[in-house]
Scaffold this motif. Structure first.
Motif, mmCIF file in Angstrom:
data_model
loop_
_atom_site.group_PDB
_atom_site.id
_atom_site.type_symbol
_atom_site.label_atom_id
_atom_site.label_comp_id
_atom_site.label_asym_id
_atom_site.label_seq_id
_atom_site.Cartn_x
_atom_site.Cartn_y
_atom_site.Cartn_z
ATOM 1 N N ASP A 26 0.874 -1.250 -0.101
ATOM 2 C CA ASP A 26 0.128 0.065 0.107
ATOM 3 C C ASP A 26 0.888 1.105 0.109
ATOM 4 O O ASP A 26 1.556 1.518 1.101
ATOM 5 N N GLU A 84 -1.564 -1.506 -4.394
ATOM 6 C CA GLU A 84 -2.986 -0.728 -4.383
ATOM 7 C C GLU A 84 -2.866 0.123 -5.397
ATOM 8 O O GLU A 84 -2.104 1.042 -5.520
ATOM 9 N N VAL A 121 -8.373 -0.046 -5.698
ATOM 10 C CA VAL A 121 -8.826 0.216 -4.236
ATOM 11 C C VAL A 121 -10.093 -0.513 -4.069
ATOM 12 O O VAL A 121 -10.346 -1.232 -2.898
ATOM 13 N N ASN A 154 -2.533 1.594 6.574
ATOM 14 C CA ASN A 154 -1.662 0.970 5.621
ATOM 15 C C ASN A 154 -1.309 -0.343 5.597
ATOM 16 O O ASN A 154 -1.403 -1.047 4.641
ATOM 17 N N ASP A 157 -4.200 -2.632 4.593
ATOM 18 C CA ASP A 157 -4.832 -2.512 3.302
ATOM 19 C C ASP A 157 -3.501 -3.743 2.604
ATOM 20 O O ASP A 157 -4.113 -4.483 1.436
ATOM 21 N N ALA A 158 -2.374 -3.683 3.202
ATOM 22 C CA ALA A 158 -1.314 -4.523 2.409
ATOM 23 C C ALA A 158 -1.789 -5.868 2.796
ATOM 24 O O ALA A 158 -1.372 -6.849 1.854
#
Length: 173
Positions: A26, A84, A121, A154, A157-158
């Motif tokens: 991310d 992303e 996203v 962050n 998201d990763a």
């Protein structure tokens, strides 16, 4: 960089490269990362590419390239990279930083023949939470539901990108 190490059930498709090392990112000034190593262990964390007071404009990207090389050396070789893919940024500075990180990432990967692919996203959010417009708290909650303890959105998201890559593509670009 303060990594967290977690293990999770990897529901890999038959015939996928389960022994390959894959990296999910991310990208941003604070970059979230998650990596599945050759043994299937998932490690994740965040790292900052905020320039120092006396750094020139390109130092952020040089630090990022060096960080990628170090990850590849310590955990790799990296077989594929997923990131992303952001199409809209709220601020101009964020857009510039993202563009520079993408340029650095893609050139680093091209030089090493490492396949890479962006994931929209909404696709990541929908896969993780069921909602394509999930907020940051929902993404962190989704990572926690998988047994991880992300430091922030962050890292969450990763983790979500990595699981998307594993579950929909067998982790192969």
């Amino acid at each position: 960089m303060t990594p967290t190490t977690e293990t999770a059930d990897l529901h890999l498709e038959p015939g996928c490269l389960s022994a390959s090392c894959i990296l999910a990112l991310d990208l941003g000034t604070t970059t979230g990362w998650a990596i599945r190593d050759h043994d299937g262990l998932i490690t994740s964390g965040t790292t900052s590419f905020r320039p120092g007071r006396f750094d020139g404009g390109g130092m952020r990207y040089l630090h990022f390239a060096n960080w990628l090389t170090e990850i590849d050396r310590l955990s790799g070789p990296i077989a594929a990279i997923w990131f992303e893919e952001v199409r809209r940024h709220v601020g101009t500075d964020a857009a510039h930083v993202y563009g520079g990180l993408i340029a650095t990432l893609t050139s680093w990967a091209e030089l090493r023949s490492v396949p890479y692919e962006g994931v929209p996203v909404g696709t990541i959010k929908r896969h993780a939470t069921g909602k394509g417009n999930a907020d940051k708290d929902a993404m962190v909650a989704a990572a926690r539901a998988r047994g991880f303890s992300p430091a922030d959105d962050n890292e969450a998201d990763a983790i979500a990108i990595l699981h998307w890559a594993i579950e929909t593509n067998g982790g192969v670009a």
